[in-house]
Design a protein around this motif. Structure first.
Motif, PDB file in Angstrom:
ATOM      1  N   SER A  24      10.152  -0.401   1.141  1.00 29.07           N
ATOM      2  CA  SER A  24       8.909  -1.093   1.203  1.00 29.07           C
ATOM      3  C   SER A  24       8.863  -2.174   0.322  1.00 29.07           C
ATOM      4  O   SER A  24       8.900  -3.490   0.657  1.00 29.07           O
ATOM      5  CB  SER A  24       7.641  -0.289   1.006  1.00 29.07           C
ATOM      6  OG  SER A  24       7.449   0.700   2.129  1.00 29.07           O
ATOM      7  N   ALA A  25       9.610  -2.014  -0.957  1.00 35.21           N
ATOM      8  CA  ALA A  25       9.747  -2.916  -2.000  1.00 35.21           C
ATOM      9  C   ALA A  25      10.787  -3.975  -1.605  1.00 35.21           C
ATOM     10  O   ALA A  25      10.458  -5.277  -1.921  1.00 35.21           O
ATOM     11  CB  ALA A  25      10.114  -2.248  -3.420  1.00 35.21           C
ATOM     12  N   THR A  63      12.536  12.580  -3.420  1.00 40.30           N
ATOM     13  CA  THR A  63      13.558  11.707  -2.655  1.00 40.30           C
ATOM     14  C   THR A  63      13.200  10.809  -1.640  1.00 40.30           C
ATOM     15  O   THR A  63      13.367   9.900  -1.599  1.00 40.30           O
ATOM     16  CB  THR A  63      14.931  12.462  -2.621  1.00 40.30           C
ATOM     17  OG1 THR A  63      15.220  13.121  -3.710  1.00 40.30           O
ATOM     18  CG2 THR A  63      15.843  11.651  -2.198  1.00 40.30           C
ATOM     19  N   LYS A  64      12.509  11.484  -0.600  1.00 39.55           N
ATOM     20  CA  LYS A  64      12.155  10.949   0.590  1.00 39.55           C
ATOM     21  C   LYS A  64      11.126   9.683   0.383  1.00 39.55           C
ATOM     22  O   LYS A  64      11.142   8.736   0.773  1.00 39.55           O
ATOM     23  CB  LYS A  64      11.533  11.968   1.527  1.00 39.55           C
ATOM     24  CG  LYS A  64      12.658  12.794   2.097  1.00 39.55           C
ATOM     25  CD  LYS A  64      12.137  13.726   3.218  1.00 39.55           C
ATOM     26  CE  LYS A  64      13.051  14.629   3.740  1.00 39.55           C
ATOM     27  NZ  LYS A  64      12.315  15.576   4.686  1.00 39.55           N
ATOM     28  N   ASP A  65       9.997  10.058  -0.650  1.00 41.68           N
ATOM     29  CA  ASP A  65       9.129   9.338  -1.090  1.00 41.68           C
ATOM     30  C   ASP A  65       9.532   8.091  -1.672  1.00 41.68           C
ATOM     31  O   ASP A  65       9.315   6.931  -1.622  1.00 41.68           O
ATOM     32  CB  ASP A  65       8.069   9.867  -1.824  1.00 41.68           C
ATOM     33  CG  ASP A  65       7.292  11.198  -0.911  1.00 41.68           C
ATOM     34  OD1 ASP A  65       7.316  10.835   0.354  1.00 41.68           O
ATOM     35  OD2 ASP A  65       6.458  11.861  -1.352  1.00 41.68           O
ATOM     36  N   LEU A  66      10.535   8.307  -2.457  1.00 45.89           N
ATOM     37  CA  LEU A  66      11.350   7.187  -3.413  1.00 45.89           C
ATOM     38  C   LEU A  66      12.116   6.394  -2.304  1.00 45.89           C
ATOM     39  O   LEU A  66      12.044   5.157  -2.467  1.00 45.89           O
ATOM     40  CB  LEU A  66      12.243   7.847  -4.369  1.00 45.89           C
ATOM     41  CG  LEU A  66      11.850   8.404  -5.814  1.00 45.89           C
ATOM     42  CD1 LEU A  66      12.962   9.156  -6.406  1.00 45.89           C
ATOM     43  CD2 LEU A  66      11.357   7.252  -6.396  1.00 45.89           C
ATOM     44  N   ASP A  67      12.755   6.878  -1.343  1.00 42.98           N
ATOM     45  CA  ASP A  67      13.310   5.915  -0.433  1.00 42.98           C
ATOM     46  C   ASP A  67      12.401   5.001   0.228  1.00 42.98           C
ATOM     47  O   ASP A  67      12.553   3.756   0.836  1.00 42.98           O
ATOM     48  CB  ASP A  67      13.958   6.912   0.874  1.00 42.98           C
ATOM     49  CG  ASP A  67      15.221   7.636   0.182  1.00 42.98           C
ATOM     50  OD1 ASP A  67      15.992   7.037  -0.901  1.00 42.98           O
ATOM     51  OD2 ASP A  67      15.810   8.533   0.817  1.00 42.98           O
ATOM     52  N   LYS A  68      11.276   5.883   0.726  1.00 42.40           N
ATOM     53  CA  LYS A  68      10.183   4.803   1.579  1.00 42.40           C
ATOM     54  C   LYS A  68       9.652   3.808   0.372  1.00 42.40           C
ATOM     55  O   LYS A  68       9.341   2.577   0.677  1.00 42.40           O
ATOM     56  CB  LYS A  68       9.171   5.677   1.760  1.00 42.40           C
ATOM     57  CG  LYS A  68       9.429   6.491   2.892  1.00 42.40           C
ATOM     58  CD  LYS A  68       8.166   7.370   3.222  1.00 42.40           C
ATOM     59  CE  LYS A  68       8.426   8.586   4.312  1.00 42.40           C
ATOM     60  NZ  LYS A  68       7.340   9.239   4.677  1.00 42.40           N
ATOM     61  N   ALA A  79       0.772  -1.275  -0.109  1.00 45.41           N
ATOM     62  CA  ALA A  79      -0.111  -0.019  -0.016  1.00 45.41           C
ATOM     63  C   ALA A  79       1.048   1.196   0.021  1.00 45.41           C
ATOM     64  O   ALA A  79       0.663   2.259  -0.842  1.00 45.41           O
ATOM     65  CB  ALA A  79      -1.025  -0.115   1.273  1.00 45.41           C
ATOM     66  N   ASN A  80       1.879   1.163   0.783  1.00 47.78           N
ATOM     67  CA  ASN A  80       2.898   2.118   0.838  1.00 47.78           C
ATOM     68  C   ASN A  80       3.458   2.300  -0.655  1.00 47.78           C
ATOM     69  O   ASN A  80       3.748   3.819  -1.078  1.00 47.78           O
ATOM     70  CB  ASN A  80       4.165   2.133   1.893  1.00 47.78           C
ATOM     71  CG  ASN A  80       3.461   2.200   3.241  1.00 47.78           C
ATOM     72  OD1 ASN A  80       2.714   2.862   3.599  1.00 47.78           O
ATOM     73  ND2 ASN A  80       4.228   1.405   4.237  1.00 47.78           N
ATOM     74  N   ILE A  81       3.985   1.480  -1.366  1.00 43.09           N
ATOM     75  CA  ILE A  81       4.587   1.576  -2.640  1.00 43.09           C
ATOM     76  C   ILE A  81       3.573   2.306  -3.439  1.00 43.09           C
ATOM     77  O   ILE A  81       4.032   3.276  -4.230  1.00 43.09           O
ATOM     78  CB  ILE A  81       4.742   0.394  -3.309  1.00 43.09           C
ATOM     79  CG1 ILE A  81       6.062  -0.415  -2.237  1.00 43.09           C
ATOM     80  CG2 ILE A  81       5.110   0.512  -4.661  1.00 43.09           C
ATOM     81  CD1 ILE A  81       6.221  -1.962  -2.572  1.00 43.09           C
ATOM     82  N   LEU A  82       2.158   1.981  -3.594  1.00 40.61           N
ATOM     83  CA  LEU A  82       1.186   2.586  -4.414  1.00 40.61           C
ATOM     84  C   LEU A  82       1.048   3.831  -4.133  1.00 40.61           C
ATOM     85  O   LEU A  82       0.761   4.699  -4.843  1.00 40.61           O
ATOM     86  CB  LEU A  82      -0.152   1.745  -4.402  1.00 40.61           C
ATOM     87  CG  LEU A  82       0.139   0.309  -5.258  1.00 40.61           C
ATOM     88  CD1 LEU A  82      -1.260  -0.718  -4.658  1.00 40.61           C
ATOM     89  CD2 LEU A  82       0.466   0.380  -6.512  1.00 40.61           C
ATOM     90  N   GLY A  83       0.605   4.041  -2.585  1.00 36.14           N
ATOM     91  CA  GLY A  83       0.318   5.409  -2.243  1.00 36.14           C
ATOM     92  C   GLY A  83       1.476   6.532  -2.483  1.00 36.14           C
ATOM     93  O   GLY A  83       1.274   7.709  -3.150  1.00 36.14           O
ATOM     94  N   PHE A  84       2.748   6.004  -2.420  1.00 33.09           N
ATOM     95  CA  PHE A  84       3.824   7.294  -2.359  1.00 33.09           C
ATOM     96  C   PHE A  84       4.115   7.291  -3.847  1.00 33.09           C
ATOM     97  O   PHE A  84       4.568   8.165  -4.247  1.00 33.09           O
ATOM     98  CB  PHE A  84       5.027   6.921  -1.716  1.00 33.09           C
ATOM     99  CG  PHE A  84       5.025   6.872  -0.165  1.00 33.09           C
ATOM    100  CD1 PHE A  84       4.907   8.157   0.483  1.00 33.09           C
ATOM    101  CD2 PHE A  84       4.826   5.821   0.785  1.00 33.09           C
ATOM    102  CE1 PHE A  84       4.501   8.327   1.750  1.00 33.09           C
ATOM    103  CE2 PHE A  84       4.623   6.110   2.056  1.00 33.09           C
ATOM    104  CZ  PHE A  84       4.433   7.412   2.756  1.00 33.09           C
ATOM    105  N   ALA A  85       3.908   6.265  -4.661  1.00 37.32           N
ATOM    106  CA  ALA A  85       4.029   6.374  -6.330  1.00 37.32           C
ATOM    107  C   ALA A  85       3.097   7.405  -6.795  1.00 37.32           C
ATOM    108  O   ALA A  85       3.487   8.120  -7.753  1.00 37.32           O
ATOM    109  CB  ALA A  85       3.997   4.949  -6.806  1.00 37.32           C
ATOM    110  N   GLU A  86       1.830   7.438  -6.119  1.00 37.11           N
ATOM    111  CA  GLU A  86       1.043   8.273  -6.722  1.00 37.11           C
ATOM    112  C   GLU A  86       1.223   9.672  -6.156  1.00 37.11           C
ATOM    113  O   GLU A  86       0.942  10.868  -7.033  1.00 37.11           O
ATOM    114  CB  GLU A  86      -0.741   7.917  -6.131  1.00 37.11           C
ATOM    115  CG  GLU A  86      -0.981   6.465  -6.974  1.00 37.11           C
ATOM    116  CD  GLU A  86      -2.282   6.108  -6.317  1.00 37.11           C
ATOM    117  OE1 GLU A  86      -2.961   6.988  -5.639  1.00 37.11           O
ATOM    118  OE2 GLU A  86      -2.908   5.149  -6.824  1.00 37.11           O
ATOM    119  N   LEU A  87       1.705   9.654  -5.268  1.00 40.23           N
ATOM    120  CA  LEU A  87       1.926  11.324  -4.415  1.00 40.23           C
ATOM    121  C   LEU A  87       3.196  11.979  -5.550  1.00 40.23           C
ATOM    122  O   LEU A  87       3.164  13.057  -5.603  1.00 40.23           O
ATOM    123  CB  LEU A  87       2.441  11.063  -3.097  1.00 40.23           C
ATOM    124  CG  LEU A  87       1.431  10.987  -2.125  1.00 40.23           C
ATOM    125  CD1 LEU A  87       1.817  10.688  -0.667  1.00 40.23           C
ATOM    126  CD2 LEU A  87       0.385  12.010  -2.113  1.00 40.23           C
TER     127      LEU A  87
END
Length: 363
Positions: free
Chosen positions: A194-195, A185-190, A165-173
Motif C-alpha cells: 500500500s505504501a 508478516t502478511k500484514d507487513l506485506d500489505k 487506511a490500510n497502512i494505518l489499520g494493519f499497523a494497528e493490528l
C-alpha cells in the motif's frame, strides 16, 4: 591628405560592411548570438583603412569580444549599444596611438560604427523579446499543469485514502499480533504494498507538476499513455465514463518530452470527459505510421462547431460557461504540439462527438 578617390573607396567598403552586418544579424540564430557578434567584430576590423593596425572591442554586460591587440595604447572611435533606450555597452574601433591620431578616422567611419551599434542593439532586443516569450510560454504551461492538477486532486485523494487506511489499520493490528509471526508478516506485506502504491501515485503527480525546460528524448510512448490513463481514472469514475485504449503496436518510439506528452493527453481527455454524457465512452487510439505517430482522442459529447476552426486553439477562448474553463488548455496543447513540429486538428465523430488528432513526425 585623403583623396576623393580614397574616400570613395572607403565609402564602398563601409556600405559593404553595413550590408554584411545586416546579413549576419538577419541570419543569426538566437542560440548563437555570440558567434554572430564575433562575425560583426571581424567585419568592422576588415573595413578599416589600416586593417593590420586596427583593434576592435565589443563589450556589454553579457558579452566581451575583441580582435587581437598588438599595441598598448590606442586612439578610439566609440559608439554606444542600447537595449530598449538603455546603454548596455559599447563598440570601440582603435588605431595604435604612436602611429595615428583621431584625425586619421574618416567622418563616415563614425557614422558606420553608430549604425552597426544600432543594428547590434536591435539584435539583442529581439533576443530578449524571444527569451521573454519562451518564459511566458513556460509560465502558461505551468499554470495549465496546476489547473489540471487541481481537477484531478479530488479523485487522487480518494484513490490514496484506501491504501493509506490500510497502512494505518494493519499497523494497528500488528500491535495486537506481535506473537503471531506468520500473520504479522502478511500484514507487513500489505502495508509495504500500500505504501509503495501511494508513493508511486504521489511521485507521478509531483513529476508532472514540477517546472522544467523541454527535454526531448526517444521513448516508447505506450507506457506514458497508460500512466496518464491511470491518473485520470478517478475523474472518469465521476461520470462513469469508460476509456478504451488501443494502439497499432505495443511499442511506438517517438522523440518527445514525456511531461509535455502527458500534459497533452490530460488536457484532451479532461476536455472529452467534460463534454461527455454519463456512462459515455472515450477512445484513445495511437497509430504508428511511416512518417508520423498519430494520437486520436474520440468522444461522444456535444461536439464542436467546425466553423470555429483554429479559433479553439487561441489563448483564453473557451466554449465552457464562465468560471468553468480558463481557455488555456487547447492553446497549451497547440503550443506543445507545434514545438514538436507536429499539428493538431479536430473533426466530427459519428454519430456524435469530436475527434482530436495529434500528428507528430518521427525525427
Amino acid at each position: 591628405m585623403v583623396t576623393a578617390e580614397e574616400k570613395l573607396r572607403e565609402r564602398i567598403k563601409e556600405l559593404t560592411c553595413l550590408y554584411d552586418v545586416t546579413s549576419i544579424i538577419v541570419n543569426c540564430d538566437y542560440n548563437e548570438i555570440e558567434v554572430g557578434l564575433q562575425a560583426i567584430v571581424s567585419c568592422l576590423k576588415n573595413v578599416r583603412q589600416y586593417i593590420n593596425d586596427t583593434y576592435v572591442v565589443l563589450k556589454t554586460d553579457e558579452y566581451h569580444i575583441e580582435t587581437k591587440k598588438e599595441y598598448k595604447d590606442y586612439v578610439f572611435l566609440t559608439s554606444a549599444i542600447t537595449l530598449f533606450n538603455k546603454e548596455i555597452g559599447t563598440i570601440k574601433v582603435g588605431y595604435p596611438s604612436k602611429k595615428y591620431s583621431v584625425l586619421d578616422f574618416l567622418e563616415e567611419e563614425q557614422q558606420l560604427l553608430n549604425n552597426v551599434c544600432l543594428e547590434v542593439g536591435n539584435l539583442l532586443e529581439r533576443k530578449e523579446i524571444k527569451e521573454n516569450e519562451i518564459l511566458i510560454k513556460r509560465q502558461v504551461e505551468q499554470s495549465d499543469r496546476l489547473r489540471i492538477l487541481g481537477e484531478i486532486t479530488a479523485g487522487i485523494a480518494h484513490e490514496l485514502n484506501t491504501p493509506l487506511a490500510n497502512i494505518l489499520g494493519f499497523a494497528e493490528l500488528l500491535k495486537d499480533r506481535t506473537k503471531q509471526d506468520s500473520q504479522a508478516t502478511k500484514d507487513l506485506d500489505k502495508i509495504i504494498n500500500s505504501a509503495i502504491y501511494s508513493r508511486e501515485v504521489v511521485k507521478k503527480l509531483m513529476f508532472f507538476a514540477c517546472e522544467m525546460p523541454q527535454q526531448k528524448s526517444l521513448v516508447n510512448i505506450i507506457p506514458i499513455c497508460k500512466e496518464a490513463i491511470e491518473l485520470l481514472k478517478p475523474i472518469l469514475k465521476t461520470k462513469n465514463i469508460t476509456l478504451n485504449f488501443s494502439s497499432s503496436n505495443s511499442k511506438i518510439a517517438l522523440k518527445i518530452d514525456r511531461i509535455q506528452l502527458t500534459q497533452v493527453l490530460f488536457n484532451l481527455v479532461i476536455n472529452a470527459i467534460y463534454f461527455s454524457e454519463e456512462n459515455g465512452v472515450i477512445v484513445l487510439d495511437i497509430k504508428d505510421k511511416s512518417a508520423t505517430v498519430e494520437i486520436h482522442i474520440k468522444d461522444q459529447g456535444t461536439g464542436i462547431d467546425t466553423n470555429l476552426g483554429d479559433k479553439i486553439f487561441e489563448p483564453f477562448f473557451t466554449t465552457k460557461p464562465v468560471g468553468e474553463g480558463s481557455g488555456l488548455g487547447l492553446s497549451v496543447v497547440h503550443g506543445i504540439v507545434k514545438s514538436h513540429k507536429g499539428n493538431i486538428s479536430f473533426s466530427a465523430n459519428m454519430p456524435k462527438g469530436t475527434i482530436f488528432t495529434v500528428a507528430i513526425p518521427k525525427l
